[in-house]
Design a protein around this motif. Structure first.
Motif, short mmCIF file in Angstrom:
data_model
loop_
_atom_site.label_atom_id
_atom_site.label_comp_id
_atom_site.label_asym_id
_atom_site.label_seq_id
_atom_site.Cartn_x
_atom_site.Cartn_y
_atom_site.Cartn_z
N GLY A 76 -4.28 1.65 10.74
CA GLY A 76 -4.56 0.28 10.43
C GLY A 76 -3.49 -0.62 10.86
O GLY A 76 -2.17 -0.33 10.96
N ALA A 77 -4.22 -1.72 11.38
CA ALA A 77 -3.24 -2.77 12.32
C ALA A 77 -3.40 -3.90 11.33
O ALA A 77 -4.30 -4.85 11.43
CB ALA A 77 -3.68 -2.95 13.81
N PHE A 78 -2.37 -4.09 10.67
CA PHE A 78 -2.29 -5.37 9.40
C PHE A 78 -1.45 -6.22 9.81
O PHE A 78 -0.25 -6.20 10.51
CB PHE A 78 -1.85 -4.76 8.19
N THR A 79 -2.05 -7.61 9.98
CA THR A 79 -1.45 -8.93 10.45
C THR A 79 -0.46 -9.29 9.27
O THR A 79 -1.01 -9.45 8.19
CB THR A 79 -2.15 -9.94 10.90
N ALA A 80 0.76 -9.49 9.90
CA ALA A 80 1.78 -10.09 8.97
C ALA A 80 2.18 -11.69 9.28
O ALA A 80 2.22 -11.75 10.63
CB ALA A 80 2.99 -9.10 8.96
N HIS A 81 2.48 -12.35 8.45
CA HIS A 81 2.74 -13.83 8.76
C HIS A 81 3.98 -14.37 8.19
O HIS A 81 4.63 -15.42 8.81
CB HIS A 81 1.63 -14.69 8.02
N ASN A 82 4.57 -13.64 7.36
CA ASN A 82 6.02 -14.04 6.91
C ASN A 82 6.73 -12.75 6.01
O ASN A 82 6.12 -11.86 6.15
CB ASN A 82 5.99 -15.32 6.02
N LEU A 83 7.69 -13.35 5.58
CA LEU A 83 8.55 -12.12 4.87
C LEU A 83 7.69 -11.28 3.93
O LEU A 83 7.66 -10.07 3.61
CB LEU A 83 9.79 -12.58 4.14
N GLU A 84 6.72 -12.08 3.04
CA GLU A 84 6.36 -11.56 1.83
C GLU A 84 4.85 -10.60 2.46
O GLU A 84 4.85 -9.41 2.04
CB GLU A 84 5.64 -12.55 0.83
N THR A 85 4.33 -11.02 3.42
CA THR A 85 3.12 -10.32 3.99
C THR A 85 3.84 -8.85 4.65
O THR A 85 3.24 -8.07 4.54
CB THR A 85 2.27 -10.98 4.84
N ILE A 86 4.98 -9.18 5.25
CA ILE A 86 5.52 -7.90 6.05
C ILE A 86 5.81 -6.95 4.79
O ILE A 86 5.75 -5.66 5.06
CB ILE A 86 6.74 -8.31 6.67
N LYS A 87 6.48 -7.41 3.96
CA LYS A 87 6.83 -6.74 2.83
C LYS A 87 5.69 -5.77 2.07
O LYS A 87 5.77 -4.50 1.89
CB LYS A 87 7.70 -7.40 1.65
N ALA A 88 4.35 -6.63 2.16
CA ALA A 88 3.41 -5.77 1.40
C ALA A 88 2.70 -4.73 2.12
O ALA A 88 2.52 -3.83 1.72
CB ALA A 88 2.23 -6.88 1.23
N VAL A 89 2.98 -4.91 3.62
CA VAL A 89 2.40 -3.95 4.54
C VAL A 89 3.36 -2.68 4.40
O VAL A 89 2.77 -1.42 4.40
CB VAL A 89 2.24 -4.57 5.72
N LEU A 90 4.67 -2.88 4.43
CA LEU A 90 5.55 -1.94 4.54
C LEU A 90 5.52 -0.98 3.34
O LEU A 90 5.45 0.18 3.39
CB LEU A 90 6.92 -2.36 4.67
N LEU A 91 5.46 -1.66 2.08
CA LEU A 91 5.59 -0.87 0.90
C LEU A 91 4.33 -0.13 0.61
O LEU A 91 4.17 1.00 0.26
CB LEU A 91 5.73 -1.97 -0.42
N ALA A 92 3.09 -0.77 1.17
CA ALA A 92 1.93 0.17 1.18
C ALA A 92 1.95 1.25 2.03
O ALA A 92 1.54 2.32 1.63
CB ALA A 92 0.71 -0.86 1.58
N ALA A 93 2.35 1.05 2.88
CA ALA A 93 2.40 2.25 4.18
C ALA A 93 3.25 3.34 3.33
O ALA A 93 3.26 4.50 3.71
CB ALA A 93 2.84 1.79 5.62
N GLU A 94 4.58 2.94 3.07
CA GLU A 94 5.65 3.90 2.50
C GLU A 94 4.72 4.71 1.21
O GLU A 94 4.95 5.94 1.20
CB GLU A 94 6.86 3.35 2.17
N GLU A 95 4.29 3.97 0.45
CA GLU A 95 3.47 4.80 -0.87
C GLU A 95 2.42 5.52 -0.55
O GLU A 95 2.37 6.56 -1.16
CB GLU A 95 3.10 3.42 -1.64
N GLU A 96 1.67 5.18 0.60
CA GLU A 96 0.58 6.03 1.15
C GLU A 96 0.91 7.15 1.94
O GLU A 96 0.32 8.00 2.42
CB GLU A 96 -0.51 5.34 1.49
N GLN A 97 2.33 7.04 2.49
CA GLN A 97 2.81 8.08 3.51
C GLN A 97 1.91 7.93 4.67
O GLN A 97 1.63 8.96 5.34
CB GLN A 97 2.97 9.26 3.03
N ALA A 98 1.64 6.74 5.33
CA ALA A 98 0.87 6.59 6.22
C ALA A 98 1.67 5.93 7.58
O ALA A 98 2.23 4.81 7.42
CB ALA A 98 -0.41 5.68 6.01
N PRO A 99 1.27 6.25 8.64
CA PRO A 99 1.76 5.33 10.00
C PRO A 99 0.89 4.12 10.00
O PRO A 99 -0.39 3.89 9.73
CB PRO A 99 1.33 6.36 11.11
N ILE A 100 1.58 3.10 10.52
CA ILE A 100 0.78 1.84 10.56
C ILE A 100 1.30 1.04 11.60
O ILE A 100 2.38 1.18 12.02
CB ILE A 100 0.91 1.09 9.14
#
Length: 286
Positions: A21-45
């Motif tokens: 998944g190549a997830f577009t981030a626009h600011n601090l909040e959206t970067i945080k959302a993507v990183l936390l999701a990846a860590e929880e799912e133990q997924a490369p992103i």
């Protein structure tokens, strides 16, 4: 920092039948959302930084924000920061010096000779630095980062075009037009699976699907089976974030505590990213 070259990340997905998944981030909040999701799912992103965000926030602040949030939230899964839809060679070079792990030069609006020439130059630098490189052949409809392609101009990529471009540029992964569009679909998209299979057989390298928001789940699964190993998602993420913020204010119109409002947006976007990670088969692949 848990950074991985886009080339390494995408090739592993391609060889093992899942998609990044190549997830577009626009600011601090959206970067945080993507990183936390990846860590929880133990997924490369991949975290994509695109033209709209760069125009508004600047490349350096966004890039440094990823470092800071990875450290703050102790993120351990493989992360690749990808420069999305760059229209300038110079911008690609800036990203290379700022420790992006993947570069995309999008010359799809240029004459084919110019697209090949500049993409090849970006690929050479990416190869020298061990980064991943993406190019695009054929126009993908809709609007992304202030760049609009009329749907009538969004032509399906031919096998010959894909093969010629792939061989002439040496890109590591190739974005083709097989019936997706950027933005919100007016009608349900119907991906051209036969063409996708033909392109994959010809180029023998990972295919990138742009305009991944709103494509039915069964079509996404089929596309991955047929060689798609990177799927870009942006519109659905922004939509989930902003709808949660709107709902918060609808219920609590006098709540001016920005962090509380934003946290609802982060939670909603994180859930959307997690759903996509699972759909793409990337959960647990860290």
């Amino acid at each position: 920092m848990p950074y991985v070259s886009g080339k390494t990340m995408i090739e592993d997905a391609w060889k093992n039948g899942y998609a990044i998944g190549a997830f577009t981030a626009h600011n601090l909040e959206t970067i945080k959302a993507v990183l936390l999701a990846a860590e929880e799912e133990q997924a490369p992103i991949m975290i994509q930084i695109g033209q709209k965000a760069i125009n508004e926030m600047g490349m350096q602040p966004l890039r440094e924000a990823v470092d800071s949030l990875i450290a703050h939230h102790q993120i351990s899964v493989p992360i690749c920061i990808h420069l999305d839809h760059s229209r300038k060679f110079e911008q690609c070079m800036e990203a290379a010096t700022r420790n992006f792990q993947s570069l995309m030069f999008d010359g799809s609006a240029l004459p084919i000779e110019d697209n090949i020439r500049i993409t090849r130059a970006v690929v050479e630098v990416a190869n020298a630095l061990g980064l991943g490189a993406e190019g695009e052949i054929g126009k993908i409809g809709g609007t992304e980062d202030d760049i609009t392609v009329d749907e009538k101009d969004a032509m399906i990529t031919t096998v010959a075009e894909a093969l010629d471009f792939s061989e002439a540029t040496g890109v590591d992964y190739l974005a083709v037009s097989i019936g997706t569009a950027h933005g919100v679909y007016k009608t349900t998209p119907e991906l051209k699976f036969d063409r996708l299979s033909e392109i994959r057989e010809a180029v023998k390298k990972p295919i990138v699907l742009h305009g991944g928001s709103g494509v039915p789940d069964d079509q996404i699964v089929e596309a991955i089976k047929r060689g798609v190993a990177k799927i870009n998602v942006d519109t659905e993420l922004r939509k989930s974030f902003l709808e949660a913020v709107q709902a918060h204010w609808a219920e609590q119109p006098e709540d001016w505590i920005l962090a509380d409002v934003m946290n609802d947006g982060i939670a909603a976007m994180k859930a959307t990213v997690q759903q996509k990670i699972r759909l793409f088969g990337a959960a647990g692949k860290a």
